[in-house]
Design a protein around this motif. Structure first.
Motif, short mmCIF file in Angstrom:
data_model
loop_
_atom_site.label_atom_id
_atom_site.label_comp_id
_atom_site.label_asym_id
_atom_site.label_seq_id
_atom_site.Cartn_x
_atom_site.Cartn_y
_atom_site.Cartn_z
N THR A 150 10.24 -36.18 -20.87
CA THR A 150 10.50 -34.77 -21.12
C THR A 150 9.19 -34.03 -21.37
N ILE A 200 19.28 -31.07 -31.62
CA ILE A 200 20.37 -31.92 -31.13
C ILE A 200 20.89 -32.80 -32.26
N TRP A 225 14.76 -32.12 -30.19
CA TRP A 225 15.46 -33.33 -30.66
C TRP A 225 16.08 -33.07 -32.02
N LEU A 242 19.95 -25.62 -21.99
CA LEU A 242 18.53 -25.51 -22.29
C LEU A 242 17.70 -25.73 -21.01
N ILE A 273 17.08 -35.66 -18.64
CA ILE A 273 17.54 -36.87 -19.33
C ILE A 273 18.40 -37.74 -18.43
N MET A 325 24.88 -28.60 -24.81
CA MET A 325 23.57 -28.23 -25.34
C MET A 325 22.48 -28.49 -24.30
N LEU A 326 22.55 -29.66 -23.71
CA LEU A 326 21.52 -30.04 -22.75
C LEU A 326 21.56 -29.17 -21.49
N THR A 381 9.42 -30.43 -28.10
CA THR A 381 10.41 -31.49 -27.98
C THR A 381 10.85 -31.96 -29.36
N LEU A 385 17.56 -29.52 -19.44
CA LEU A 385 17.26 -30.77 -20.12
C LEU A 385 18.21 -31.89 -19.70
#
Lengths: 146, 146
Positions: free
Chosen positions: A11, B114, B111, A125, A80, A121-122, B107, A76
DNA sequence: TTGCTATCTGATTGAATTTATAGGCTGTCC
DNA sequence: GGACAGCCTATAAATTCAATCAGATAGCAA
């Protein structure tokens, strides 16, 4: 259940490439140096991002990697998924048929709820958001190498 | 990044104990049978839940495990913390000092966002909720053993 | 008090996954 | 042609996960 180094290094690499987009391709070596990991390991992670179509390579001297899509079109989750397969996989959620309990089991519902929330969420973003936030941090707290 | 069997079997075990609360202690053997895993493995998981103070044991014949707290006072986060340490741990989030990047790295923020979101979900879901949802499922789609 | 049930403790193993290292090849620019 | 940089594949090291094994301890009931 922890986020792998793959996802974390990868990332940051995407962010690195995105931030330097204007300046041309970013080499694996420079990214590996900045992140303090070996070139060889970084190569592997980068390769996953390339296979997923998120970045594209420029070979030869002065080469490196650039984005293969607009920063608004990469999120994101794409990153991932490329690096890690999928976030939070529970077999019975990804393949309900493998467990004959799935239809009558609260835990199935619960894991599914959690996974959906994380995915949302991912998804929401984008790399553009991430770059913007990073640049804002940089302007208030100057980025020092190391 | 996947949820371990520990968390999955263990959560179902808690539900099992909670649903049978009125009927007295539930033995490890009966839970292991219902979930199709070995008694020895189930013992280990149960032991984690006991150490965390979520359940209490009754030794000897007719013994087993019962809840050590009210169903309203146990939430999914307690259960997963007991079984797995913590959900979604990223070192720099749990211990920002280990990475000198943390303060200036998006990041890290991401994180953390999340993790916070996941934790909020887990905190808000009590064992009472889970039992209620399970019983509702049972009443519409009768639970068959196996 | 003996036997059964069931929890408790901890060591060990096997498999899988994660986290890298390493070597050699291919393409491109100057 | 030589330095630079990506590409590809194999393998090693370390860690974690999932499970098994062996036995000890405690309580109830006949």
């Amino acid at each position: 259940m922890r986020l792998s180094t793959k996802s974390r290094y990868g990332t940051r690499a995407m962010l690195d490439i995105a931030i330097n987009y204007e300046k041309g391709p970013v080499s694996v070596k420079s990214m590996a140096d900045r992140q303090g990991i070996s070139v060889k390991y970084m190569e592997q992670l980068i390769s996953l991002l390339k296979v997923a179509g998120l970045i594209r390579s420029v070979r030869g001297a002065k080469g490196g990697y650039t984005l293969n899509k607009d920063v608004y079109q990469i999120n994101l989750r794409d990153i991932i998924d490329a690096l890690e397969g999928s976030m939070f996989p529970v077999d019975c959620v990804d393949n309900p048929e493998i467990c004959d309990r799935a239809k009558k089991c609260v835990t199935y519902e619960i894991w599914k709820n959690i996974q959906d929330t994380i995915n949302n969420m991912l998804d929401s973003l984008t790399l553009a958001d991430m770059v913007e936030r990073q640049l804002k941090i940089n302007s208030t707290k100057p980025f020092s190498e190391k």
